[in-house]
Design a protein around this motif. Structure first.
Motif, PDB file in Angstrom:
ATOM      1  N   ILE A  54      95.374  29.377  60.773  1.00 38.93           N
ATOM      2  CA  ILE A  54      95.217  30.813  60.506  1.00 38.93           C
ATOM      3  C   ILE A  54      94.848  31.558  61.779  1.00 38.93           C
ATOM      4  N   PHE A  55      93.992  30.949  62.593  1.00 40.31           N
ATOM      5  CA  PHE A  55      93.618  31.529  63.876  1.00 40.31           C
ATOM      6  C   PHE A  55      94.229  30.680  64.988  1.00 40.31           C
ATOM      7  N   THR A  56      94.501  31.309  66.124  1.00 43.61           N
ATOM      8  CA  THR A  56      95.090  30.589  67.254  1.00 43.61           C
ATOM      9  C   THR A  56      94.031  29.973  68.157  1.00 43.61           C
ATOM     10  N   THR A  57      92.757  30.163  67.801  1.00 44.29           N
ATOM     11  CA  THR A  57      91.643  29.654  68.591  1.00 44.29           C
ATOM     12  C   THR A  57      90.496  29.302  67.671  1.00 44.29           C
ATOM     13  N   GLY A  58      89.578  28.489  68.161  1.00 48.97           N
ATOM     14  CA  GLY A  58      88.424  28.084  67.371  1.00 48.97           C
ATOM     15  C   GLY A  58      87.264  29.048  67.428  1.00 48.97           C
ATOM     16  N   SER A  59      87.446  30.202  68.062  1.00 50.02           N
ATOM     17  CA  SER A  59      86.417  31.253  68.107  1.00 50.02           C
ATOM     18  C   SER A  59      87.019  32.539  67.582  1.00 50.02           C
ATOM     19  N   ALA A  60      86.886  32.744  66.286  1.00 50.59           N
ATOM     20  CA  ALA A  60      87.474  33.937  65.673  1.00 50.59           C
ATOM     21  C   ALA A  60      86.447  34.572  64.732  1.00 50.59           C
ATOM     22  N   LEU A  61      86.751  34.612  63.470  1.00 44.27           N
ATOM     23  CA  LEU A  61      85.916  35.307  62.486  1.00 44.27           C
ATOM     24  C   LEU A  61      84.467  34.840  62.501  1.00 44.27           C
ATOM     25  N   GLY A  62      84.235  33.549  62.391  1.00 42.70           N
ATOM     26  CA  GLY A  62      82.871  33.025  62.330  1.00 42.70           C
ATOM     27  C   GLY A  62      82.056  33.294  63.569  1.00 42.70           C
ATOM     28  N   HIS A  63      82.712  33.465  64.705  1.00 41.62           N
ATOM     29  CA  HIS A  63      82.031  33.725  65.969  1.00 41.62           C
ATOM     30  C   HIS A  63      81.971  35.216  66.300  1.00 41.62           C
ATOM     31  N   ALA A  68      79.131  38.379  62.091  1.00 44.34           N
ATOM     32  CA  ALA A  68      77.800  37.771  62.187  1.00 44.34           C
ATOM     33  C   ALA A  68      76.661  38.769  61.993  1.00 44.34           C
ATOM     34  N   VAL A  69      76.795  39.974  62.543  1.00 45.93           N
ATOM     35  CA  VAL A  69      75.711  40.950  62.407  1.00 45.93           C
ATOM     36  C   VAL A  69      75.552  41.406  60.956  1.00 45.93           C
ATOM     37  N   PRO A  70      76.619  41.845  60.277  1.00 40.90           N
ATOM     38  CA  PRO A  70      76.436  42.212  58.867  1.00 40.90           C
ATOM     39  C   PRO A  70      75.959  41.044  57.998  1.00 40.90           C
ATOM     40  N   LEU A  71      76.467  39.839  58.261  1.00 42.05           N
ATOM     41  CA  LEU A  71      76.018  38.682  57.496  1.00 42.05           C
ATOM     42  C   LEU A  71      74.523  38.457  57.702  1.00 42.05           C
ATOM     43  N   SER A  97      71.889  32.165  67.115  1.00 43.44           N
ATOM     44  CA  SER A  97      71.692  31.351  68.325  1.00 43.44           C
ATOM     45  C   SER A  97      72.976  30.589  68.679  1.00 43.44           C
ATOM     46  N   HIS A  98      73.770  30.253  67.666  1.00 39.70           N
ATOM     47  CA  HIS A  98      75.064  29.608  67.937  1.00 39.70           C
ATOM     48  C   HIS A  98      75.922  30.530  68.808  1.00 39.70           C
ATOM     49  N   LEU A  99      75.963  31.796  68.451  1.00 42.73           N
ATOM     50  CA  LEU A  99      76.785  32.751  69.207  1.00 42.73           C
ATOM     51  C   LEU A  99      76.254  32.928  70.626  1.00 42.73           C
ATOM     52  N   VAL A 100      74.931  33.041  70.745  1.00 38.25           N
ATOM     53  CA  VAL A 100      74.332  33.175  72.079  1.00 38.25           C
ATOM     54  C   VAL A 100      74.652  31.944  72.921  1.00 38.25           C
ATOM     55  N   GLY A 101      74.541  30.775  72.310  1.00 33.57           N
ATOM     56  CA  GLY A 101      74.847  29.543  73.028  1.00 33.57           C
ATOM     57  C   GLY A 101      76.277  29.514  73.543  1.00 33.57           C
ATOM     58  N   ASP A 102      77.229  29.944  72.703  1.00 37.79           N
ATOM     59  CA  ASP A 102      78.621  29.955  73.137  1.00 37.79           C
ATOM     60  C   ASP A 102      78.877  30.973  74.246  1.00 37.79           C
ATOM     61  N   VAL A 103      78.130  32.068  74.227  1.00 42.26           N
ATOM     62  CA  VAL A 103      78.302  33.096  75.255  1.00 42.26           C
ATOM     63  C   VAL A 103      77.773  32.612  76.606  1.00 42.26           C
ATOM     64  N   VAL A 104      76.622  31.934  76.612  1.00 38.31           N
ATOM     65  CA  VAL A 104      76.012  31.524  77.889  1.00 38.31           C
ATOM     66  C   VAL A 104      76.428  30.126  78.335  1.00 38.31           C
ATOM     67  N   ARG A 117      83.840  35.815  73.698  1.00 39.29           N
ATOM     68  CA  ARG A 117      83.854  34.807  72.623  1.00 39.29           C
ATOM     69  C   ARG A 117      83.357  35.360  71.303  1.00 39.29           C
ATOM     70  N   VAL A 118      82.585  36.456  71.332  1.00 38.94           N
ATOM     71  CA  VAL A 118      82.021  37.006  70.101  1.00 38.94           C
ATOM     72  C   VAL A 118      82.591  38.385  69.765  1.00 38.94           C
ATOM     73  N   LEU A 119      83.699  38.744  70.384  1.00 40.26           N
ATOM     74  CA  LEU A 119      84.264  40.085  70.181  1.00 40.26           C
ATOM     75  C   LEU A 119      85.583  40.086  69.406  1.00 40.26           C
ATOM     76  N   TRP A 120      85.892  39.002  68.696  1.00 44.35           N
ATOM     77  CA  TRP A 120      87.087  38.957  67.870  1.00 44.35           C
ATOM     78  C   TRP A 120      86.958  39.999  66.772  1.00 44.35           C
ATOM     79  N   PRO A 121      87.949  40.740  66.396  1.00 44.77           N
ATOM     80  CA  PRO A 121      89.346  40.728  66.817  1.00 44.77           C
ATOM     81  C   PRO A 121      89.648  41.715  67.940  1.00 44.77           C
ATOM     82  N   PHE A 122      88.612  42.335  68.500  1.00 39.89           N
ATOM     83  CA  PHE A 122      88.819  43.346  69.544  1.00 39.89           C
ATOM     84  C   PHE A 122      89.277  42.736  70.856  1.00 39.89           C
ATOM     85  N   VAL A 123      88.801  41.530  71.135  1.00 34.42           N
ATOM     86  CA  VAL A 123      89.229  40.806  72.335  1.00 34.42           C
ATOM     87  C   VAL A 123      89.826  39.488  71.857  1.00 34.42           C
TER      88      VAL A 123
END
Length: 198
Positions: A54-63, A68-71, A97-104, A117-123
């Motif tokens: 469904i996604f072309t990468t492993g960092s999409a909706l969940g990331h 994440a913020v509304p959830l 913290s998962h998202l922060v970890g992936d960013v740094v 990595r956390v700006l899908w679908p905008f980036v």
């Protein structure tokens, strides 16, 4: 980051934040919620990408911060309304913290942080160059193993083991929360069954 690193970062963040506020170490159920939260972004995105395409990468909706913020806010409000603040905080700290970890995480390889990595679908993330299906995880693990064999021991400890080992030490110092939960649940079930028989 690897699943155990996400778990370590989440637990370290949660436990130290509780200590900084003068609170008791994490309890059983909030620790389990935290652990689940640290893994959920990958549990959402990896199967939808690697398994279902469904996604072309492993960092999409969940990331995505858009998800994440509304959830996190929804979980926080529900936790306050049901008087389960620690449970909600554990989950939200774990997830975020998962998202922060992936960013740094790129910093340990000398690369800049990866806010995209956390700006899908905008980036849009760079799509995988080949479809490996669910076997992608095994390929990544093999690559990790090869890289660990080729680096010096100081880099190995600092880049890959320090966070996890420090967190395990803190977790033991906190009383290893989460380990006793299966026993507690079994005791509750046994008590209810005994009440039902009498």
């Amino acid at each position: 980051m690897w699943p155990w690193e996400h778990a370590a970062l989440g637990y370290l963040t949660y436990s130290l934040s509780r200590r900084a506020r003068g609170q008791a170490p994490p309890a059983e159920l909030p620790t389990v919620a935290l652990l689940f939260g640290t893994q959920l972004p990958d549990l959402i995105d990896k199967p939808l990408s690697w398994g279902l395409g469904i996604f072309t990468t492993g960092s999409a909706l969940g990331h995505s911060l858009l998800f994440a913020v509304p959830l996190g806010l929804l979980i926080g409000v529900a936790a306050v309304r049901t008087d389960r603040r620690a449970l909600g905080a554990g989950f939200v700290v774990g997830y975020w913290s998962h998202l922060v970890g992936d960013v740094v995480n790129p910093l340990r390889y000398g690369d800049p942080i990866a806010v995209d990595r956390v700006l899908w679908p905008f980036v849009a993330q760079e799509p995988y160059d080949q479809d490996l299906g669910l076997g992608r995880g095994l390929v990544y693990f093999g690559e990790l193993f090869e890289s660990l064999l080729s680096i010096d021991s100081v880099t190995l400890v600092v880049a890959y083991l320090l966070l996890t080992l420090a967190t395990v030490a803190l977790w033991f110092a906190d009383g290893a929360p989460g380990v006793g939960l299966p026993g507690q649940l079994g005791e509750r079930l046994r008590t209810r069954l005994e009440r039902g028989r009498s």
